[in-house]
Design a protein around this motif. Structure first.
Motif, PDB file in Angstrom:
ATOM      1  N   THR A  49       0.849  -1.191   0.000  1.00  0.00           N
ATOM      2  CA  THR A  49       0.000   0.000   0.000  1.00  0.00           C
ATOM      3  C   THR A  49       0.890   1.248   0.000  1.00  0.00           C
ATOM      4  O   THR A  49       2.080   1.176   0.287  1.00  0.00           O
ATOM      5  CB  THR A  49      -0.921   0.022   1.236  1.00  0.00           C
ATOM      6  OG1 THR A  49      -0.121  -0.083   2.436  1.00  0.00           O
ATOM      7  CG2 THR A  49      -1.887  -1.152   1.204  1.00  0.00           C
ATOM      8  N   ASP A  54      -4.042   3.281  -1.202  1.00  0.00           N
ATOM      9  CA  ASP A  54      -4.054   3.028   0.234  1.00  0.00           C
ATOM     10  C   ASP A  54      -5.308   2.211   0.530  1.00  0.00           C
ATOM     11  O   ASP A  54      -6.090   1.917  -0.374  1.00  0.00           O
ATOM     12  CB  ASP A  54      -4.067   4.338   1.027  1.00  0.00           C
ATOM     13  CG  ASP A  54      -2.721   5.058   0.984  1.00  0.00           C
ATOM     14  OD1 ASP A  54      -1.750   4.468   0.456  1.00  0.00           O
ATOM     15  OD2 ASP A  54      -2.648   6.215   1.437  1.00  0.00           O
ATOM     16  N   GLU A  57      -9.436   0.687   6.518  1.00  0.00           N
ATOM     17  CA  GLU A  57      -9.673  -0.576   7.217  1.00  0.00           C
ATOM     18  C   GLU A  57     -10.721  -0.403   8.306  1.00  0.00           C
ATOM     19  O   GLU A  57     -10.664   0.538   9.097  1.00  0.00           O
ATOM     20  CB  GLU A  57      -8.361  -1.080   7.824  1.00  0.00           C
ATOM     21  CG  GLU A  57      -8.468  -2.411   8.542  1.00  0.00           C
ATOM     22  CD  GLU A  57      -7.120  -2.946   8.972  1.00  0.00           C
ATOM     23  OE1 GLU A  57      -7.075  -4.012   9.615  1.00  0.00           O
ATOM     24  OE2 GLU A  57      -6.089  -2.298   8.658  1.00  0.00           O
ATOM     25  N   ARG A  83      -2.575  -7.514  10.779  1.00  0.00           N
ATOM     26  CA  ARG A  83      -1.324  -7.012  10.209  1.00  0.00           C
ATOM     27  C   ARG A  83      -0.155  -7.943  10.512  1.00  0.00           C
ATOM     28  O   ARG A  83       0.851  -7.937   9.817  1.00  0.00           O
ATOM     29  CB  ARG A  83      -1.028  -5.613  10.761  1.00  0.00           C
ATOM     30  CG  ARG A  83      -2.035  -4.563  10.292  1.00  0.00           C
ATOM     31  CD  ARG A  83      -1.827  -3.257  11.037  1.00  0.00           C
ATOM     32  NE  ARG A  83      -2.847  -2.283  10.697  1.00  0.00           N
ATOM     33  CZ  ARG A  83      -2.704  -1.318   9.804  1.00  0.00           C
ATOM     34  NH1 ARG A  83      -1.574  -1.219   9.141  1.00  0.00           N
ATOM     35  NH2 ARG A  83      -3.671  -0.461   9.562  1.00  0.00           N
ATOM     36  N   LEU A  95     -11.213  -4.040   3.765  1.00  0.00           N
ATOM     37  CA  LEU A  95     -10.274  -3.044   3.288  1.00  0.00           C
ATOM     38  C   LEU A  95     -10.851  -2.417   2.030  1.00  0.00           C
ATOM     39  O   LEU A  95     -11.039  -3.093   1.017  1.00  0.00           O
ATOM     40  CB  LEU A  95      -8.913  -3.680   2.981  1.00  0.00           C
ATOM     41  CG  LEU A  95      -8.135  -4.261   4.164  1.00  0.00           C
ATOM     42  CD1 LEU A  95      -6.807  -4.836   3.693  1.00  0.00           C
ATOM     43  CD2 LEU A  95      -7.893  -3.194   5.226  1.00  0.00           C
ATOM     44  N   ALA A 103      -4.383   7.562   3.430  1.00  0.00           N
ATOM     45  CA  ALA A 103      -4.128   7.125   4.805  1.00  0.00           C
ATOM     46  C   ALA A 103      -3.588   8.274   5.656  1.00  0.00           C
ATOM     47  O   ALA A 103      -3.927   8.390   6.836  1.00  0.00           O
ATOM     48  CB  ALA A 103      -3.137   5.960   4.805  1.00  0.00           C
ATOM     49  N   THR A 123      -9.192   2.602  10.712  1.00  0.00           N
ATOM     50  CA  THR A 123      -7.787   2.917  10.481  1.00  0.00           C
ATOM     51  C   THR A 123      -7.495   2.850   8.980  1.00  0.00           C
ATOM     52  O   THR A 123      -8.407   2.659   8.177  1.00  0.00           O
ATOM     53  CB  THR A 123      -6.867   1.939  11.241  1.00  0.00           C
ATOM     54  OG1 THR A 123      -7.161   0.599  10.813  1.00  0.00           O
ATOM     55  CG2 THR A 123      -7.093   2.044  12.743  1.00  0.00           C
ATOM     56  N   ARG A 125      -4.227   1.778   5.919  1.00  0.00           N
ATOM     57  CA  ARG A 125      -2.895   1.267   5.572  1.00  0.00           C
ATOM     58  C   ARG A 125      -2.366   2.099   4.411  1.00  0.00           C
ATOM     59  O   ARG A 125      -3.027   2.224   3.385  1.00  0.00           O
ATOM     60  CB  ARG A 125      -2.965  -0.209   5.178  1.00  0.00           C
ATOM     61  CG  ARG A 125      -3.574  -1.102   6.257  1.00  0.00           C
ATOM     62  CD  ARG A 125      -3.410  -2.576   5.920  1.00  0.00           C
ATOM     63  NE  ARG A 125      -4.164  -3.417   6.831  1.00  0.00           N
ATOM     64  CZ  ARG A 125      -3.999  -4.737   6.946  1.00  0.00           C
ATOM     65  NH1 ARG A 125      -3.101  -5.353   6.184  1.00  0.00           N
ATOM     66  NH2 ARG A 125      -4.732  -5.438   7.793  1.00  0.00           N
ATOM     67  N   ASP A 129       3.262   0.101   4.405  1.00  0.00           N
ATOM     68  CA  ASP A 129       2.426  -0.987   4.918  1.00  0.00           C
ATOM     69  C   ASP A 129       2.091  -1.941   3.780  1.00  0.00           C
ATOM     70  O   ASP A 129       2.493  -1.738   2.638  1.00  0.00           O
ATOM     71  CB  ASP A 129       1.151  -0.414   5.546  1.00  0.00           C
ATOM     72  CG  ASP A 129       0.655  -1.257   6.713  1.00  0.00           C
ATOM     73  OD1 ASP A 129       0.985  -2.461   6.755  1.00  0.00           O
ATOM     74  OD2 ASP A 129      -0.061  -0.718   7.567  1.00  0.00           O
ATOM     75  N   ARG A 130       1.334  -2.973   4.085  1.00  0.00           N
ATOM     76  CA  ARG A 130       0.960  -3.964   3.069  1.00  0.00           C
ATOM     77  C   ARG A 130      -0.320  -4.664   3.494  1.00  0.00           C
ATOM     78  O   ARG A 130      -0.776  -4.529   4.625  1.00  0.00           O
ATOM     79  CB  ARG A 130       2.090  -4.967   2.856  1.00  0.00           C
ATOM     80  CG  ARG A 130       2.524  -5.691   4.123  1.00  0.00           C
ATOM     81  CD  ARG A 130       3.723  -6.596   3.865  1.00  0.00           C
ATOM     82  NE  ARG A 130       4.917  -5.847   3.507  1.00  0.00           N
ATOM     83  CZ  ARG A 130       6.070  -6.416   3.177  1.00  0.00           C
ATOM     84  NH1 ARG A 130       6.161  -7.744   3.114  1.00  0.00           N
ATOM     85  NH2 ARG A 130       7.123  -5.688   2.882  1.00  0.00           N
ATOM     86  N   MET A 131      -0.916  -5.396   2.565  1.00  0.00           N
ATOM     87  CA  MET A 131      -2.129  -6.159   2.823  1.00  0.00           C
ATOM     88  C   MET A 131      -2.009  -7.503   2.118  1.00  0.00           C
ATOM     89  O   MET A 131      -1.279  -7.630   1.131  1.00  0.00           O
ATOM     90  CB  MET A 131      -3.362  -5.409   2.307  1.00  0.00           C
ATOM     91  CG  MET A 131      -3.356  -5.138   0.818  1.00  0.00           C
ATOM     92  SD  MET A 131      -4.861  -4.362   0.185  1.00  0.00           S
ATOM     93  CE  MET A 131      -5.940  -5.813   0.082  1.00  0.00           C
TER      94      MET A 131
END
Length: 241
Positions: A49, A54, A57, A83, A95, A103, A123, A125, A129-131
């Motif tokens: 992300t 982004d 969440e 996470r 997401l 974000a 929140t 990401r 960050d990553r998903m």
């Protein structure tokens, strides 16, 4: 003589076995080549992300209500892991992909909408960050990969991306020209956050109420009452949008 029962057939009976490493490579190639999204991790594959998008969440119960309010939002993933990669058995997440940079804007938008710390479940990401990479949508998988293969245990698409279409300007964002999105129905980021904050707060109150089964049905601790919020001077600005 004992009767020999046939062995149960796999749902993928007849399909060639795909080594895990090859399957992960095919998933990675699909995201990188078809969508232009950078990936990371050998297996399971993850999406980075903060580059092309982004992700907003929120708990799945609140997210489902948001999706009912906004039929077009851009891609949305249902995530079963946190996470840290551990399963979210009690409360899966949604997401909602938003434009890159969103974000960083989330705290300021929540403050402007006067939600502040009232929605800790909402929140985002972003950069760094990553998903988890959701399973490749059915019908979009390459011939060498069984349909739906991917991080099936970690995430799936509820509203899948469309190769050749999803670009930065098709995702919820703020600024001039927003709110056009997919077919003219995607909300701008402020309105999307407004809806998400409202539904996250509502879902949290409902969970708190359901947890207190010994109380009368009409008694609502932490009640979601606009009148009471106005009298206390805490009615969020988002409720006026």
């Amino acid at each position: 003589m004992a009767r020999v029962l046939p062995r149960p057939r796999s749902s993928l009976a007849g399909a060639p076995a795909v080594p895990a490493a090859s399957a992960a490579s095919a998933v990675r190639r699909w995201y990188e080549d078809e969508l232009g999204w950078p990936t990371a991790g050998p297996e399971p594959v993850e999406l980075l992300t903060g580059v092309r998008f982004d992700a907003l969440e929120m708990p799945a119960d609140a997210g489902s209500a948001v999706l009912r309010r906004w039929p077009r939002t851009g891609p949305v993933a249902f995530v079963r892991t946190g996470r840290d990669g551990k399963p979210l058995s009690d409360r899966p997440k949604l997401l909602v992909l938003i434009a890159a940079g969103g974000a960083e804007e989330l705290p300021g938008i929540l403050e402007w909408l006067e939600w502040g710390a009232l929605t800790p479940d909402l929140t985002a990401r972003g950069a760094g960050d990553r998903m988890p990479a959701p399973a490749v949508p059915t019908g979009a998988a390459p011939a060498s990969l069984p349909c739906g293969f991917g991080s099936r245990e970690a995430a799936v698409w509820m509203r899948p991306p469309r190769p050749g279409y999803e670009a930065e300007n098709s995702l919820p964002t703020t600024g001039l020209g927003t709110g056009n999105g997919d077919g003219g129905g995607a909300p701008d980021l402020v309105r999307l956050v407004s809806s998400a904050a409202t539904e996250c707060h509502r879902a949290r109150l409902l969970r708190a109420r359901n947890a207190q089964s010994d109380r009368a049905c009409g008694d609502q601790p932490l009640a979601f009452s606009n009148a009471s919020r106005m009298s206390a001077g805490t009615r969020p600005r988002s409720l006026t949008l």
